[in-house]
Design a protein around this motif. Sequence first.
Motif, short mmCIF file in Angstrom:
data_model
loop_
_atom_site.label_atom_id
_atom_site.label_comp_id
_atom_site.label_asym_id
_atom_site.label_seq_id
_atom_site.Cartn_x
_atom_site.Cartn_y
_atom_site.Cartn_z
N ALA A 50 -23.27 1.23 14.75
CA ALA A 50 -22.31 0.21 14.30
C ALA A 50 -21.78 0.55 12.91
CB ALA A 50 -22.98 -1.17 14.30
N ALA A 51 -22.66 1.02 12.04
CA ALA A 51 -22.22 1.40 10.69
C ALA A 51 -21.25 2.57 10.75
CB ALA A 51 -23.44 1.75 9.83
N ARG A 52 -21.51 3.52 11.64
CA ARG A 52 -20.61 4.67 11.80
C ARG A 52 -19.23 4.21 12.27
NH1 ARG A 52 -23.36 7.48 15.61
NH2 ARG A 52 -24.84 8.13 14.05
N GLU A 53 -19.22 3.28 13.23
CA GLU A 53 -17.94 2.75 13.72
C GLU A 53 -17.19 2.01 12.62
OE1 GLU A 53 -18.37 0.41 17.26
OE2 GLU A 53 -19.62 1.91 18.23
N MET A 54 -17.92 1.23 11.83
CA MET A 54 -17.26 0.48 10.74
C MET A 54 -16.68 1.43 9.69
SD MET A 54 -19.92 -2.60 10.15
CE MET A 54 -19.21 -4.20 10.28
N LYS A 55 -17.40 2.51 9.39
CA LYS A 55 -16.88 3.49 8.44
C LYS A 55 -15.61 4.13 8.98
CE LYS A 55 -21.18 4.71 6.12
NZ LYS A 55 -22.17 5.78 5.87
N ASP A 60 -9.71 4.56 8.94
CA ASP A 60 -8.43 4.41 9.63
C ASP A 60 -7.52 3.41 8.91
OD1 ASP A 60 -9.29 6.20 11.54
OD2 ASP A 60 -9.80 4.66 13.02
N LEU A 61 -8.10 2.29 8.49
CA LEU A 61 -7.31 1.28 7.78
C LEU A 61 -6.83 1.81 6.43
CD1 LEU A 61 -9.38 -1.92 8.59
CD2 LEU A 61 -7.09 -1.33 9.45
N GLN A 64 -3.89 4.01 7.13
CA GLN A 64 -2.70 3.22 7.44
C GLN A 64 -2.13 2.58 6.18
OE1 GLN A 64 -3.81 0.42 10.47
NE2 GLN A 64 -4.18 2.00 12.01
N LEU A 65 -3.02 2.10 5.31
CA LEU A 65 -2.56 1.50 4.05
C LEU A 65 -1.84 2.53 3.20
CD1 LEU A 65 -2.47 -0.86 2.05
CD2 LEU A 65 -4.72 -0.12 1.23
N ASN A 66 -2.37 3.71 3.09
CA ASN A 66 -1.72 4.76 2.30
C ASN A 66 -0.37 5.14 2.90
OD1 ASN A 66 -3.75 4.89 0.38
ND2 ASN A 66 -4.86 6.50 1.46
#
Length: 81
Positions: A50-55, A60-61, A64-66
């Motif tokens: 789960a931590a790997r997925e959140m990272k 990714d976010l 996208q922000l950049n």
Amino acid sequence: MSFILAMMAGMIIGGAAVAYRLSRRWQQQVKEAEKNLQEIAEQHQQEVAAAREMKQKAADLQFQLNQARNELRALQHKPED
């Protein structure tokens, strides 16, 4: 004399019975501890995944922000026609 031998035999048999019972109880506790450790290990693996997925989602976010910031800067600095 036979009374003393009977007492000693009773003590030996009683001691063996107690030792056997304690041994069985100890084995049961060891099995329970192993089961609990296995459950904790599985939960830990799930938390790691789960931590790997959140990272990955955070990365990714951030990407996208950049990209959105770069597009905004390009639009702000674009000469008007």
